[in-house]
Design an enzyme around this catalytic site. Structure first.
Site, PDB file in Angstrom:
ATOM      1  CG  ASP A 160       6.661   5.782   6.482  1.00 23.43           C
ATOM      2  OD1 ASP A 160       7.359   6.773   6.225  1.00 23.43           O
ATOM      3  OD2 ASP A 160       6.071   5.647   7.566  1.00 23.43           O
ATOM      4  CE  LYS A 167       3.090   8.188   5.373  1.00 24.22           C
ATOM      5  NZ  LYS A 167       3.101   7.947   6.814  1.00 24.22           N
ATOM      6  CG  PHE A 203      -0.870   7.926   9.923  1.00 19.94           C
ATOM      7  CD1 PHE A 203       0.110   6.946   9.928  1.00 19.94           C
ATOM      8  CD2 PHE A 203      -2.188   7.554  10.129  1.00 19.94           C
ATOM      9  CE1 PHE A 203      -0.213   5.612  10.136  1.00 19.94           C
ATOM     10  CE2 PHE A 203      -2.521   6.227  10.332  1.00 19.94           C
ATOM     11  CZ  PHE A 203      -1.535   5.251  10.334  1.00 19.94           C
ATOM     12  CB  VAL A 204      -2.847   8.600   4.304  1.00 19.17           C
ATOM     13  CG1 VAL A 204      -2.453  10.021   3.980  1.00 19.17           C
ATOM     14  CG2 VAL A 204      -1.789   7.619   3.790  1.00 19.17           C
ATOM     15  CG  ASP A 247      -0.292  -0.286   2.536  1.00 14.63           C
ATOM     16  OD1 ASP A 247       0.942  -0.497   2.572  1.00 14.63           O
ATOM     17  OD2 ASP A 247      -0.997  -0.307   3.562  1.00 14.63           O
TER      18      ASP A 247
HETATM   19  P1  IMP Z   1       7.820   1.072   6.127  1.00 14.64           P
HETATM   20  O1  IMP Z   1       8.374  -0.261   6.549  1.00 14.64           O
HETATM   21  O2  IMP Z   1       8.111   2.139   7.137  1.00 14.64           O
HETATM   22  O3  IMP Z   1       8.176   1.485   4.731  1.00 14.64           O
HETATM   23  O4  IMP Z   1       6.282   0.991   6.248  1.00 14.64           O
HETATM   24  C1  IMP Z   1       5.485   0.433   5.353  1.00 14.64           C
HETATM   25  C2  IMP Z   1       4.260  -0.131   6.052  1.00 14.64           C
HETATM   26  O5  IMP Z   1       3.815   0.712   7.118  1.00 14.64           O
HETATM   27  C3  IMP Z   1       3.158  -0.206   5.065  1.00 14.64           C
HETATM   28  O6  IMP Z   1       3.056  -1.531   4.590  1.00 14.64           O
HETATM   29  C4  IMP Z   1       1.948   0.194   5.852  1.00 14.64           C
HETATM   30  O7  IMP Z   1       1.332  -0.969   6.342  1.00 14.64           O
HETATM   31  C5  IMP Z   1       2.441   0.979   7.029  1.00 14.64           C
HETATM   32  N1  IMP Z   1       2.250   2.440   6.842  1.00 14.64           N
HETATM   33  C6  IMP Z   1       3.202   3.356   6.504  1.00 14.64           C
HETATM   34  N2  IMP Z   1       2.697   4.599   6.418  1.00 14.64           N
HETATM   35  C7  IMP Z   1       1.379   4.478   6.695  1.00 14.64           C
HETATM   36  C8  IMP Z   1       0.282   5.429   6.748  1.00 14.64           C
HETATM   37  O8  IMP Z   1       0.411   6.652   6.514  1.00 14.64           O
HETATM   38  N3  IMP Z   1      -0.919   4.913   7.060  1.00 14.64           N
HETATM   39  C9  IMP Z   1      -1.131   3.585   7.302  1.00 14.64           C
HETATM   40  N4  IMP Z   1      -0.152   2.675   7.255  1.00 14.64           N
HETATM   41  C10 IMP Z   1       1.094   3.117   6.965  1.00 14.64           C
HETATM   42 MG    MG Z   2       1.854  -2.865   5.569  1.00 19.83          MG
END
Ligand code: IMP
Ligand code: MG
Length: 192
Positions: A114, A142, A163-164, A111
């Site tokens: 981040d 993001k 945050f969405v 999805d």
């Molecule tokens: P990362 O490991 O920090 O890149 O995070 C990715 C995961 O964090 C995604 O698969 C999402 O499940 C969750 N995530 C990151 N940002 C958001 C947000 O703004 N809203 C909801 N879930 C998020």
């Molecule tokens: Mg996830």
């Protein structure tokens, strides 16, 4: 209904349009890949889409129905935002990877990108299984400084560091069924 939604960042229509474009590009590229190997589109199923649960489920459901090629799904669960937190706490595999990925053309779907830790973890694990090719497709990216410098092959939308929720994305398990990408009122977020 959804009293805690603040504002819509990406509407249903915009999402649908972009998902169709991404599906077209992906299906085309995979078809080229298979043709190089002398297989045709209806040939042996060598394409496996790996959605990262639970956030990627709605995106994946819409994406695959716009991809007219033979493919299978192999789900994987990764945890990164436990409970009420709105920032990444590192990534951890919560399920086994599909075990039949050797020699397959894999597309990891998530999805949102981040910190980069979730996709980096999934990407490495799938590479290690000997996939023939691995592509990464995210609906949202993001604009933040990443913990891990990860570059996805396909990005639906770049969004600001906010945050969405909605269209599969949750806060504390909720709002996945909200049909658009939206922000939450600050008062709805315990972390803040
Ligand atoms: P990362 O490991 O920090 O890149 O995070 C990715 C995961 O964090 C995604 O698969 C999402 O499940 C969750 N995530 C990151 N940002 C958001 C947000 O703004 N809203 C909801 N879930 C998020
Ligand atoms: Mg996830």
């Amino acid at each position: 209904m959804f009293f805690e939604i603040d504002k819509v960042l990406i509407s249903r229509e915009e999402i649908a349009r972009r998902v169709r474009e991404l599906a077209g590009e992906l299906a085309h590229e995979l078809a080229v890949e298979l043709r190089k190997e002398g297989e045709n589109l209806s040939g042996e199923g060598r394409v496996v889409l790996v959605p990262i649960m639970t956030g990627a489920m709605i995106f994946t459901a819409d994406l695959i129905r716009e991809m007219p090629i033979k493919l299978s799904l192999g789900l994987v669960a990764v945890s990164s935002y436990p409970g009420e937190s709105v920032s990444s706490r590192g990534a951890r595999l919560k399920s086994e990877l599909p075990d039949n990925l050797a020699g397959k053309h894999v597309v990891i779907i998530d999805d949102i990108l981040d910190s980069g830790q979730t996709l980096d973890l999934a990407y490495r694990a799938i590479r290690e299984q000997g996939a023939a090719s691995v592509r990464v497709c995210v609906l949202l990216s993001k604009q933040v400084e990443r913990v891990v410098d990860f570059k996805p092959d396909y990005v639906g939308f770049e969004i600001p560091d906010e945050f969405v929720v909605g269209y599969g994305l949750d806060y504390n398990g909720y709002y996945r069924n909200y049909p658009e990408i939206a922000s939450l009122k600050p008062t709805a977020i315990a972390d803040r």
